[in-house]
Design an enzyme around this catalytic site. Structure first.
Site, short mmCIF file in Angstrom:
data_model
loop_
_atom_site.label_atom_id
_atom_site.label_comp_id
_atom_site.label_asym_id
_atom_site.label_seq_id
_atom_site.Cartn_x
_atom_site.Cartn_y
_atom_site.Cartn_z
N GLU A 52 0.74 -1.21 0.12
CA GLU A 52 -0.12 -0.08 -0.05
C GLU A 52 0.96 1.36 0.01
OE1 GLU A 52 -3.03 0.73 2.72
OE2 GLU A 52 -3.76 -1.19 2.82
N ASP A 81 -6.67 8.74 8.93
CA ASP A 81 -5.14 8.55 9.41
C ASP A 81 -4.96 9.15 10.60
OD1 ASP A 81 -4.33 7.13 7.19
OD2 ASP A 81 -3.92 9.15 6.12
#
EC number: 4.2.1.20
Length: 267
Positions: free
Chosen positions: A47, A58
């Site tokens: 990723e 995040d």
């Protein structure tokens, strides 16, 4: 070619290990070396996160990585261009681009899909793209032989089944609500959720968000086909920033990353 790479990576009895790194953290050259090191350490799929100023999914660790990368001038276009360089150096595993809706729309869905296919990229994860609004981009990805990996969180069983049917490559199971980041433990209900999703999915399932210890990896592997490790790895890269930026000390730092990864997934 992308579909063949993805099938080769996921059609295996070996548990999937999917590491997340931020493009450009701490530098473009270091990102390429880290990607190759992760492949050597046993990564199934990589990723590659696009640094973004407002990363909604995040936590602090990956936000800090995005800030470091943006400070050094990383952009979506530069990140895409890193992958052909990785391929030339021997990276053979699939690369999934992790980005958000805003930069995706600004760049253009068709343009980014066309460039991704040309650059040896295998698909996308767009965490803030709801399932209900994903069909158009999924169709574009299909046209360019790319996988649109969808995230599924605990919700109604009917909705989870629909997400599982549309996701391609693998199904990204969110272990807990909220943002990414290392966690001490998980709600026991997550295992019932993973069982339901795994039964509904025709493609492999991988669990992410908070997987940060060998115990986490071992536990989640019993309920899924693999794990995604992001914040714990990104934190390690952050600790080694100075060594990774120095060409002379980088080999030693890369070896530390490889050892760290091996300790996580060897259980």
């Amino acid at each position: 070619m992308a579909t063949e790479r993805m099938l080769a990576a996921t059609n295996t009895d070996k548990p999937l290990f999917i590491p997340f790194i931020t493009a450009g953290d701490p530098s473009e050259e270091a990102t390429i070396d880290i990607a190759l090191t992760l492949q050597e350490a046993g990564a199934s799929i990589l990723e590659l996160g696009i640094p973004y100023s407002d990363p909604l999914a995040d936590g602090p660790t990956i936000q800090a990585a995005s800030k470091r990368a943006l400070t050094h001038g990383m952009s979506l276009e530069k990140a895409l261009n890193l992958v052909p360089q990785m391929r030339k150096r021997g990276l053979s595993i699939p690369v999934i681009i992790f980005t958000y809706v805003n930069p995706l729309m600004q760049y253009g869905e068709r343009r980014i899909a066309e460039e991704a296919a040309h650059h040896g990229i295998d698909g996308f994860i767009v965490p803030d793209l709801p399932y209900e609004e994903s069909e158009e981009f999924a169709d574009v990805c299909n046209e360019y032989d790319l996988s649109l990996v969808l995230l599924v969180a605990p919700t109604s069983k009917q909705r989870m089944i629909k997400i599982a049917e549309r996701s391609q490559g693998f199904l990204y199971c969110v272990s807990s609500m909220g943002v990414t980041g290392a966690r001490a433990d998980f709600d026991p209900k997550v295992y019932d959720f993973l069982k339901t999703v795994r039964e509904a999915s025709k493609i492999p399932t991988a669990v992410g968000f908070g997987i940060s210890t060998p115990e986490h990896v071992k536990s989640m592997r019993e309920h899924s086909d693999g794990v995604v490790v992001g914040s714990a790895l990104v934190a390690k890269i952050g600790e080694l920033e100075e060594q990774l930026l120095d060409h002379n000390s980088r080999p030693s730092a890369l070896n530390e990353i490889k050892t760290f990864v091996s300790s996580l997934i060897s259980s």
